[in-house]
Design a protein around this motif. Structure first.
Motif, PDB file in Angstrom:
ATOM      1  N   ASP A   1       0.907  -1.141  -0.212  1.00 38.64           N
ATOM      2  CA  ASP A   1      -0.022   0.014   0.168  1.00 38.64           C
ATOM      3  C   ASP A   1       0.667   1.315   0.076  1.00 38.64           C
ATOM      4  O   ASP A   1       1.116   2.037  -0.879  1.00 38.64           O
ATOM      5  N   THR A   2       1.504   1.586   0.986  1.00 37.36           N
ATOM      6  CA  THR A   2       2.252   2.830   1.314  1.00 37.36           C
ATOM      7  C   THR A   2       3.790   2.483   1.049  1.00 37.36           C
ATOM      8  O   THR A   2       4.015   1.301   1.339  1.00 37.36           O
TER       9      THR A   2
ATOM     10  N   ASN B   1      -1.496   4.872  -7.487  1.00 40.57           N
ATOM     11  CA  ASN B   1      -1.901   5.944  -6.985  1.00 40.57           C
ATOM     12  C   ASN B   1      -2.229   7.109  -7.724  1.00 40.57           C
ATOM     13  O   ASN B   1      -3.255   7.798  -7.533  1.00 40.57           O
TER      14      ASN B   1
ATOM     15  N   ASN C   1      -7.128  15.762   1.264  1.00 42.42           N
ATOM     16  CA  ASN C   1      -5.979  14.710   1.726  1.00 42.42           C
ATOM     17  C   ASN C   1      -5.953  14.485   3.152  1.00 42.42           C
ATOM     18  O   ASN C   1      -6.595  15.226   4.019  1.00 42.42           O
ATOM     19  N   THR C   2      -5.157  13.403   3.300  1.00 41.97           N
ATOM     20  CA  THR C   2      -5.227  12.998   4.868  1.00 41.97           C
ATOM     21  C   THR C   2      -4.184  13.667   5.607  1.00 41.97           C
ATOM     22  O   THR C   2      -4.414  14.298   6.390  1.00 41.97           O
TER      23      THR C   2
ATOM     24  N   THR D   1       0.601   7.369  -0.506  1.00 37.43           N
ATOM     25  CA  THR D   1      -0.161   6.970  -1.324  1.00 37.43           C
ATOM     26  C   THR D   1      -1.227   8.228  -1.559  1.00 37.43           C
ATOM     27  O   THR D   1      -1.730   8.571  -3.023  1.00 37.43           O
ATOM     28  N   THR D   2      -1.863   8.751  -0.661  1.00 35.50           N
ATOM     29  CA  THR D   2      -2.922   9.937  -0.592  1.00 35.50           C
ATOM     30  C   THR D   2      -2.239  11.046  -1.551  1.00 35.50           C
ATOM     31  O   THR D   2      -2.674  11.876  -2.152  1.00 35.50           O
TER      32      THR D   2
ATOM     33  N   ARG E   1      -2.149  10.605  -5.059  1.00 34.89           N
ATOM     34  CA  ARG E   1      -3.545  10.632  -5.734  1.00 34.89           C
ATOM     35  C   ARG E   1      -3.913  12.122  -5.967  1.00 34.89           C
ATOM     36  O   ARG E   1      -4.232  12.565  -6.918  1.00 34.89           O
TER      37      ARG E   1
ATOM     38  N   ASN F   1      -6.443  12.732   8.768  1.00 37.05           N
ATOM     39  CA  ASN F   1      -7.327  11.222   8.402  1.00 37.05           C
ATOM     40  C   ASN F   1      -8.568  11.061   9.255  1.00 37.05           C
ATOM     41  O   ASN F   1      -8.730   9.978   9.875  1.00 37.05           O
TER      42      ASN F   1
ATOM     43  N   THR G   1      -9.316  11.611  -0.968  1.00 43.09           N
ATOM     44  CA  THR G   1      -8.178  10.710  -1.267  1.00 43.09           C
ATOM     45  C   THR G   1      -8.216   9.458  -0.566  1.00 43.09           C
ATOM     46  O   THR G   1      -7.403   8.498  -0.998  1.00 43.09           O
ATOM     47  N   ASN G   2      -8.992   9.065   0.580  1.00 46.51           N
ATOM     48  CA  ASN G   2      -9.128   7.988   1.210  1.00 46.51           C
ATOM     49  C   ASN G   2     -10.448   7.787   1.856  1.00 46.51           C
ATOM     50  O   ASN G   2     -11.256   8.377   1.924  1.00 46.51           O
TER      51      ASN G   2
ATOM     52  N   ASP H   1     -11.477   4.230  -2.310  1.00 46.63           N
ATOM     53  CA  ASP H   1     -11.829   3.113  -1.331  1.00 46.63           C
ATOM     54  C   ASP H   1     -13.181   2.695  -1.716  1.00 46.63           C
ATOM     55  O   ASP H   1     -14.224   3.505  -2.140  1.00 46.63           O
TER      56      ASP H   1
END
Length: 320
Positions: A120-121, A137, A163-164, A170-171, A174, A198, A223-224, A250
């Motif tokens: 993932d990251t 991403n 964004n987070t 990842t984000t 994106r 987040n 973004t998530n 997601d």
């Protein structure tokens, strides 16, 4: 979450699909043992990734352990890595919660001879892990921009990215992909990205504030998972559900339900189970001295209410 709860999770394993306590699947120096350290506990994306990890590791003859921090936070993930290092499994699959801050702890794993696969990251330092398995991403962000433009059609207005946290590979990718792609649509005025730490409640408040400053807001890209759920709440509270097109990233059960109900207009879904399975495959290859693919990218798909059921295999799980 209270500090006691955070400390508890940092010290003990959290296995969303039924795993046990730390060390319950093998002793120190067990080369036939793999550990998964997700980015955060009890999140459907990481649960789905864990399901793929468990299935593939079992098929390959490896015992497993899964440990996760209570929040997507390097200060909570780093002690877990230190604890795993003491037991020295053959391989660790990890989703680093910060591309810089987690480099030191993860490098200690690699220096001890443990095969590290990022899932993932990823870390900024590409010399530590033997392989990185993740969605493309940046491509996902571009797909989000194209999907949002299609939803808006010939209309005009402002668009926002939620964004987070800065430093989440990842984000950030994106957001960058979206920002670059949205330039191709002159009818959409990009008003930038805002960080939510987040937290869904922060995402909701950022949407509310942006609506007040930009009454012409026609689109939001979250973004998530957490930012998407929070953005949906913010639009609902402002009475703008459907009037502002929300594209999430997601496909958690809550987001899928929101898509079906019209609270979200599109979702960019990943394939986390495949990320988990592929991560195990690369770890096994490294342990057996076979060729390892340094970077592996998995597919994404845009889901709308019209085609979501035809793509239900991309829906995330809450348990294995």
């Amino acid at each position: 979450m209270k500090a006691v709860a955070l400390l508890s999770v940092a010290l003990f394993s959290v296995a969303a699909c039924g795993g046990g306590q730390i060390g319950d699947t093998g002793g120190a120096g067990d080369a036939k043992r793999m550990v998964l350290i997700p980015g955060v506990a009890a999140e459907p994306f990481y649960i789905s990734l864990e399901c793929g990890f468990r299935e593939a590791a079992s098929e390959a003859g490896y015992s497993v352990d899964v440990q996760a921090p209570a929040k997507f936070d390097s200060t909570l993930q780093a002690p877990i890595v230190t604890g795993v290092l003491a037991n020295k499994p053959g391989a660790v699959l990890i989703a680093p919660t910060d591309d810089k801050a987690m480099a030191g702890p993860v490098k200690q794993l690699a220096d001890a001879g443990i095969k590290v696969v990022e899932v993932d990251t990823r870390l900024e330092d590409t010399s530590i892990a033997v392989s990185t398995v993740s969605s493309n991403n940046e491509q996902g962000g571009r797909l989000a921009a194209r999907t949002l433009a299609r939803l808006v059609g010939g209309g005009t207005g402002s668009v926002l990215v939620l964004n987070t946290r800065a430093g989440t590979s990842t984000t950030d990718a994106r957001a960058a992909g979206f920002e670059d792609e949205v330039k191709k649509y002159p009818n959409l005025r990009y008003v930038g990205q805002q960080y939510t730490d987040n937290e869904p409640d922060q995402a909701a408040s950022k949407v509310t504030a942006t609506l007040a400053a930009n009454p012409d807001l026609v689109g939001v890209f979250a973004t998530n998972l957490n930012t998407g759920e929070g953005a949906a709440t913010g639009l609902r509270n402002a009475g703008r559900t459907g009037a502002v097109n929300l594209v999430g990233f997601d496909a958690s059960p809550k987001q899928v339900a929101d898509l079906r109900a019209g609270a979200v207009q599109a979702l960019i879904a990943q394939d986390p189970a495949t990320i988990g399975r592929t991560g195990v495959e690369q770890a096994v290859a490294a342990l057996e001295g076979r060729e390892v693919r340094r970077d592996v990218e998995t597919d994404l798909v845009a889901l709308t209410r019209e085609d979501m059921d035809a793509n239900s295999r991309y829906f995330y799980k809450q348990q294995c």
